[in-house]
Structures are given as C-alpha cells and as structure tokens.
Design an enzyme around this catalytic site. Structure first.
Site, PDB file in Angstrom:
ATOM      1  N   ASP A 152       0.874  -1.238  -0.050  1.00  0.00           N
ATOM      2  CA  ASP A 152      -0.059  -0.062  -0.102  1.00  0.00           C
ATOM      3  C   ASP A 152       1.068   1.258   0.042  1.00  0.00           C
ATOM      4  OD1 ASP A 152      -1.955   2.003   0.604  1.00  0.00           O
ATOM      5  OD2 ASP A 152      -3.207   0.641   1.690  1.00  0.00           O
ATOM      6  N   GLU A 228      -1.108 -11.043  -8.607  1.00  0.00           N
ATOM      7  CA  GLU A 228      -2.490 -10.293  -9.361  1.00  0.00           C
ATOM      8  C   GLU A 228      -2.099  -9.041  -9.478  1.00  0.00           C
ATOM      9  OE1 GLU A 228      -6.003  -9.282  -6.931  1.00  0.00           O
ATOM     10  OE2 GLU A 228      -6.919 -10.706  -8.493  1.00  0.00           O
TER      11      GLU A 228
END
Length: 255
Positions: A152, A228
């Site tokens: 993040d 992903e």
C-alpha cells in the site's frame, strides 16, 4: 456430491476458491488494533497447524526446520504458490492483514495440496499484522528471503508512517534476516519505489544486489509476474520499480 458442487465459492473447473468471494478493501490501516491470535514468541508458533504433513505433532521443540521465506502482505498468494514448487524443500509463509484475503490463500493452498499430492506442503499463510508482530514469528537470523510486493503506497504524507518499508521497520527485518538474506521490493508507484530504495540505501545493514546477481536470481522474474497486482500492471502496460537488497554486517562491526 463434490465440494465444488455444493460450495459455489470454489470453481468447478479448477477446484480452487474463487477470488470474487474473498474480495476485501485494498487499503487497511496496519496501525489499528485487530483481533487474531498472536504467538508469544517464535518458539510458540505451532508449525503443525501450517505444515501438517511435515509436522504431524504440535511438539515443535524437536524440529530444526523453520520458516525461511516470508511474504509480507501476500495478497492472494500468487508469489507463494510459485515459490512453493520452485523451492520445494523450503518452508515459507505469507502474512496478510485482511481477513477475507488470508482466508482465500488458506483455501487455495488446501485445494492445491489435495489436487497435487506431496506438493504445496511447504507453504502456508497467517492472518496477522506484520508491522507489529514480526518478532513474534521469527527468530534472529531465521529468514533468508523477505518479500514486499506492491505494498500500500499510503500516498498522504501523514500516512507515510503506515508504510511497510521504513527505517524503523528495516531494523526489525534486518534482525530476522540472516546475513546474506535478501529483501525484495517492487511497486508500480514511482514515489513509493524511490522511498523504499532510499530507506534501504540509507540503512547500514543492507546493500543492493548487482545487476549480474539480479539476472542470476530466479526469484526476481517472479516479482512482476507471479502476483495479481503485477499481472494487472503488465496488462495495462505500466512500469514497475524494484529494490532488491542483501542483509550485511555493518562495516563498523565486520572489522
């Protein structure tokens, strides 16, 4: 009736859990309190829960085998699954704060174990806050590889303290990494890439791998292709920024 026929969260074609039933917010506050069990110390980690075929008993004291790879913020587990077969003799674990996502990885690993007898027994996942509890899971010099893939960014300056790579946290990572152990980072956010690289460059216990070493490391290629997030960046033609560093002994201690 098979599990996939009665449980719509599993794909009938692959037997693996479907991601859409395990989606969670991409952003979470790692500094907030969450409710999950935390071992008192590394010797209290019950390996039989994570690797039942390799540790049939909860008596951990007699075993010298320990986790060597840690994927911090492992997401949906793409890197772990790739590493499990690339390093079949190495125990590895993913650490993920989001409940639904960690549950997906758990189900994914269990399904792969059933579909591939004898494989994926060396990989597991735990729901935990790695920014708080790394010392509870790993002893000094226990790890040989740590991964921080597409963490993040926490764009706002006031939230930079939530970033998983920071000078303070690098002290903890250096403690758990063996000398010569490697820390891998990658992001598609240039500012975050500069931040992580700068933190590592300015830390006395890390040095960058050379271009030749990066080319020879089979793990480096997986950083952008196994997850992903990495696959999404590639599909969109995006750019990634890597920083791969080795744990060293500071020069003032090596003499």
């Amino acid at each position: 009736m098979s599990e996939t026929e009665i449980n719509p969260t599993f794909s009938k074609s692959t037997g693996l859990p479907r991601k859409r039933f395990y989606r969670a917010r991409a952003h979470s506050n790692p500094l907030s309190d969450s409710h999950f069990p935390v071992p008192i110390s590394p010797r209290h980690v019950d390996y039989s829960l994570h690797y039942p075929q390799l540790f049939p008993s909860s008596d951990r004291a007699d075993s010298s085998r320990k986790v060597q790879f840690a994927d911090i913020g492992c997401g949906f587990g793409g890197l772990l699954i790739s590493l499990a077969t690339l390093f079949p003799e190495t125990l590895m674990i993913g650490m993920e704060l989001r409940d639904k996502v960690s549950e997906y990885v758990k189900e994914r690993i269990l399904s792969l174990r059933v579909a591939n007898p004898g494989q994926y027994q060396n990989v597991s996942v735990v729901r935990t806050n790695s920014m708080k509890y790394i010392p509870n899971y790993f002893e000094k010099g226990q790890l040989s590889k740590m991964f921080f893939l597409f963490p993040d960014p926490h764009f706002k300056e006031k939230n930079h303290r939530r970033r998983v790579i920071s000078p303070f946290l690098l002290d903890e990572y250096a403690y758990t990494l063996e000398v010569g152990g490697i820390i891998y980072t990658i992001t598609d956010v240039e500012e975050l890439g500069d931040w992580m690289k700068s933190c590592l460059e300015n830390h006395p216990m890390f040095e960058p791998l050379t271009e030749k070493e990066l080319e020879a490391d089979p793990v480096v290629m997986l950083l952008s292709s196994a997850t992903e997030e990495g696959q999404k960046v590639a599909r969109n033609g995006g750019q990634t920024f890597q920083a791969v560093f080795r744990r060293i002994v500071p020069s003032d201690q090596s003499s």
